[in-house]
Design a protein around this motif. Structure first.
Motif, mmCIF file in Angstrom:
data_model
loop_
_atom_site.group_PDB
_atom_site.id
_atom_site.type_symbol
_atom_site.label_atom_id
_atom_site.label_comp_id
_atom_site.label_asym_id
_atom_site.label_seq_id
_atom_site.Cartn_x
_atom_site.Cartn_y
_atom_site.Cartn_z
ATOM 1 N N GLN A 83 0.937 -1.193 -0.083
ATOM 2 C CA GLN A 83 0.088 -0.110 -0.032
ATOM 3 C C GLN A 83 0.966 1.337 -0.029
ATOM 4 O O GLN A 83 2.113 0.984 0.095
ATOM 5 N N GLU A 84 0.252 2.629 -0.178
ATOM 6 C CA GLU A 84 1.207 3.619 -0.494
ATOM 7 C C GLU A 84 0.643 4.714 0.751
ATOM 8 O O GLU A 84 1.305 5.897 0.429
ATOM 9 N N LEU A 85 -0.086 4.298 1.516
ATOM 10 C CA LEU A 85 -0.746 5.282 2.250
ATOM 11 C C LEU A 85 0.451 5.599 3.621
ATOM 12 O O LEU A 85 0.688 6.548 4.157
ATOM 13 N N VAL A 86 0.802 4.434 4.116
ATOM 14 C CA VAL A 86 1.626 4.528 5.339
ATOM 15 C C VAL A 86 3.202 4.324 4.987
ATOM 16 O O VAL A 86 3.348 3.143 3.955
ATOM 17 N N SER A 87 4.171 5.116 5.110
ATOM 18 C CA SER A 87 5.235 5.326 4.504
ATOM 19 C C SER A 87 6.262 4.563 5.632
ATOM 20 O O SER A 87 7.517 3.761 5.156
ATOM 21 N N THR A 88 5.781 4.510 7.049
ATOM 22 C CA THR A 88 6.677 3.908 8.025
ATOM 23 C C THR A 88 6.174 3.301 9.179
ATOM 24 O O THR A 88 5.089 3.705 9.471
ATOM 25 N N LEU A 89 6.783 2.360 9.533
ATOM 26 C CA LEU A 89 6.147 1.707 10.731
ATOM 27 C C LEU A 89 7.673 1.694 11.832
ATOM 28 O O LEU A 89 8.518 1.590 11.510
ATOM 29 N N VAL A 90 7.324 2.134 13.081
ATOM 30 C CA VAL A 90 8.171 2.087 14.196
ATOM 31 C C VAL A 90 7.514 1.084 15.140
ATOM 32 O O VAL A 90 6.199 1.192 15.440
ATOM 33 N N SER A 91 8.156 0.129 15.429
ATOM 34 C CA SER A 91 7.840 -1.103 16.356
ATOM 35 C C SER A 91 8.607 -1.393 17.691
ATOM 36 O O SER A 91 9.947 -1.220 17.428
ATOM 37 N N GLU A 92 8.102 -1.806 18.741
ATOM 38 C CA GLU A 92 8.850 -2.168 19.800
ATOM 39 C C GLU A 92 9.895 -3.054 19.450
ATOM 40 O O GLU A 92 11.023 -3.303 20.079
ATOM 41 N N LYS A 96 15.112 0.271 14.144
ATOM 42 C CA LYS A 96 14.993 1.546 13.450
ATOM 43 C C LYS A 96 13.692 1.458 12.744
ATOM 44 O O LYS A 96 12.946 0.394 12.529
ATOM 45 N N PRO A 97 13.214 2.659 12.475
ATOM 46 C CA PRO A 97 11.843 2.816 11.836
ATOM 47 C C PRO A 97 11.899 2.060 10.266
ATOM 48 O O PRO A 97 13.088 1.770 9.697
ATOM 49 N N TYR A 98 10.937 1.439 9.820
ATOM 50 C CA TYR A 98 10.718 0.347 8.555
ATOM 51 C C TYR A 98 10.137 1.204 7.682
ATOM 52 O O TYR A 98 8.945 1.775 7.777
ATOM 53 N N LEU A 99 11.122 1.557 6.492
ATOM 54 C CA LEU A 99 10.362 2.175 5.277
ATOM 55 C C LEU A 99 9.568 1.231 4.364
ATOM 56 O O LEU A 99 10.413 0.258 3.969
ATOM 57 N N PRO A 143 12.565 12.673 3.167
ATOM 58 C CA PRO A 143 13.278 11.689 3.984
ATOM 59 C C PRO A 143 12.474 11.543 5.116
ATOM 60 O O PRO A 143 12.364 12.534 6.125
ATOM 61 N N VAL A 144 12.258 10.198 5.796
ATOM 62 C CA VAL A 144 11.543 9.994 6.917
ATOM 63 C C VAL A 144 12.718 9.740 8.019
ATOM 64 O O VAL A 144 13.054 8.534 8.232
ATOM 65 N N SER A 145 12.975 10.872 8.367
ATOM 66 C CA SER A 145 14.015 10.700 9.457
ATOM 67 C C SER A 145 13.538 10.526 11.014
ATOM 68 O O SER A 145 12.189 10.783 11.150
ATOM 69 N N GLU A 146 14.158 10.115 11.834
ATOM 70 C CA GLU A 146 13.839 9.880 13.310
ATOM 71 C C GLU A 146 13.336 11.280 13.821
ATOM 72 O O GLU A 146 12.335 11.183 14.665
ATOM 73 N N GLU A 147 13.816 12.271 13.350
ATOM 74 C CA GLU A 147 13.542 13.600 13.864
ATOM 75 C C GLU A 147 11.882 13.808 13.634
ATOM 76 O O GLU A 147 11.376 14.088 14.335
ATOM 77 N N VAL A 148 11.669 13.510 12.301
ATOM 78 C CA VAL A 148 10.416 13.825 11.809
ATOM 79 C C VAL A 148 9.550 13.167 12.543
ATOM 80 O O VAL A 148 8.259 13.335 12.833
ATOM 81 N N LEU A 149 9.924 11.837 12.857
ATOM 82 C CA LEU A 149 8.975 10.886 13.663
ATOM 83 C C LEU A 149 8.696 11.045 14.887
ATOM 84 O O LEU A 149 7.735 10.515 15.514
ATOM 85 N N ARG A 150 9.606 11.754 15.716
ATOM 86 C CA ARG A 150 9.486 11.974 17.130
ATOM 87 C C ARG A 150 8.346 13.193 17.357
ATOM 88 O O ARG A 150 8.767 14.356 17.770
ATOM 89 N N LYS A 151 7.106 12.636 17.367
ATOM 90 C CA LYS A 151 6.084 13.632 17.525
ATOM 91 C C LYS A 151 5.273 13.454 18.798
ATOM 92 O O LYS A 151 5.241 12.405 19.351
ATOM 93 N N LYS A 152 4.601 14.595 19.503
ATOM 94 C CA LYS A 152 4.174 14.388 20.569
ATOM 95 C C LYS A 152 2.740 13.743 20.554
ATOM 96 O O LYS A 152 2.010 13.620 19.429
ATOM 97 N N GLY A 153 2.385 13.057 21.614
ATOM 98 C CA GLY A 153 1.115 12.345 21.499
ATOM 99 C C GLY A 153 -0.138 13.127 21.046
ATOM 100 O O GLY A 153 -0.989 12.552 20.727
ATOM 101 N N CYS A 154 -0.008 14.468 21.573
ATOM 102 C CA CYS A 154 -1.051 15.234 21.253
ATOM 103 C C CYS A 154 -1.377 15.342 19.640
ATOM 104 O O CYS A 154 -2.155 16.003 19.077
#
Ligand code: AFP
Length: 335
Positions: A83-92, A96-99, A143-154
């Motif tokens: 699919q093309e909607l979700v670009s990245t998965l972050v998992s326990e 690293k993020p999975y592109l 680019p899906v960087s870790e910085e972009v992914l570090r978003k607040k819960g709100c």
């Protein structure tokens, strides 16, 4: 008899009521639901195959990976592959993020996962869960960087969990209240079983691993003592319930009131639960149901993540109970 509302019908109906909705969220929710169905299927027959026990590996958390932890993670990777909607998965289960290849970095969403919560329950047939959180990413083709992914819960657009118990439940919010669906295994579909869940303002249950008592701060110890005092006027002592599965314990307080806690400890001040795919998604959901999710000194969903696998102390549940916990913890931090 009113016709049962299936998850697809419910999500498409919701989409119609949200201005500008494109149906993208509905598609993502149905893919997540497929992941939950496949995990539920594997759990039902885990004891009959080679799926129990440990892989012998440890994850980024330094925790032993059970075969079903790895299987649950793999299921979500497969569900989101084409699919093309979700670009990245972050998992326990992944450092690293999975592109996602097919999305080619153009997907607008990232999904954060605890693929299987409560792993210590796997071999004893006790409740398990999966937790998900969905964030909107800032535009396509970046680019899906870790910085972009570090978003607040709100900033979450949706969050929820699967509870694999006597029934298989999907409970989620997309910011318009909390809905609960129950899996009809024969039909292979989730059907609405509770609409707009609301947590009682106060409860009479607390969930915590009391075996850690000696590791806690004095404020935490005083709070637990407060809950255990004999005072019929304030409904104390509370009852203690602790399953070893965060999802199951939070679902209980969501339905009956009370709170779940995983406090910080002298040697582990951030406690055990991970912010981005455990504390934040369930805090978003509980707050949508009228409750609170707190680190003990601040709302969980106002915490700016410093790392994708960051941990936070957590007090989550009924408003009055979480506020009382904060009183004890904040009075301690001022001494
Ligand atoms: P596992 O998934 O590693 O079993 O951890 C489960 C969990 O994150 C949460 O679901 C439980 O409430 C908590 O940890 C149990 O931790 P303790 O065994 O330290 O009480």
């Amino acid at each position: 008899m009113t016709p049962r509302l299936s998850l697809p019908t419910h999500t498409f109906r919701e989409q119609g009521s949200i201005p500008g909705a494109t149906g993208e969220f509905s598609r993502i929710m149905l893919q997540i639901a497929l992941g939950g169905k496949l995990i539920a299927r594997d759990l039902r027959k885990a004891g009959l195959g080679q799926l129990l026990g440990s892989t012998g590996l440890t994850n980024v958390q330094g925790e032993e990976v059970q075969k079903l932890d790895e299987r649950a993670n793999q299921i979500f990777l497969e569900v989101f592959e084409h699919q093309e909607l979700v670009s990245t998965l972050v998992s326990e289960e992944m450092e690293k993020p999975y592109l996602i290849k097919e999305a080619n970095g153009k997907g607008k969403y990232a999904v954060f996962l605890d693929p299987l919560d409560g792993s210590s329950n796997i071999d004893v047939n006790a409740p398990l869960g999966s937790i998900f959180s969905i964030h909107r990413l800032p535009g396509e083709g970046f680019p899906v960087s870790e910085e972009v992914l570090r978003k607040k819960g709100c900033e979450q657009v949706a969050a929820g969990y699967f509870l694999y118990g006597a029934s298989v439940l999907l409970v989620y919010t997309c910011g318009h209240g909390v809905q609960q669906f129950t899996l009809d295994q024969e039909a292979g579909e989730f059907f609405l079983s509770a609409n707009n869940l609301h947590i009682p303002k106060r409860g009479k249950i607390y969930s915590v691993n009391e075996g850690n008592h000696q590791k806690w701060s004095s404020g935490t110890k005083k709070f637990l003592h407060h809950l255990q005092e004999l005072d019929s006027q304030t409904g104390r002592p509370y009852s203690s319930r602790y399953s070893g599965c965060f999802v199951a314990d939070v679902h209980r307080v969501l339905c009956k009131g009370g709170l779940y806690m995983y406090p910080g400890e002298q040697k582990k001040p951030d406690g055990k639960l991970r912010l981005m795919y455990e504390a934040a998604p369930l805090s978003f959901l509980v707050e949508q149901a009228g409750g609170l999710g707190s680190t003990g000194v601040a709302p969980v969903n106002q915490v700016t993540p410093q790392a994708l696998h960051q941990r936070v102390p957590l007090y989550i549940g009924s408003q009055d109970d979480v506020r009382k916990a904060e009183e004890f913890l904040q009075s301690e931090s001022m001494t």
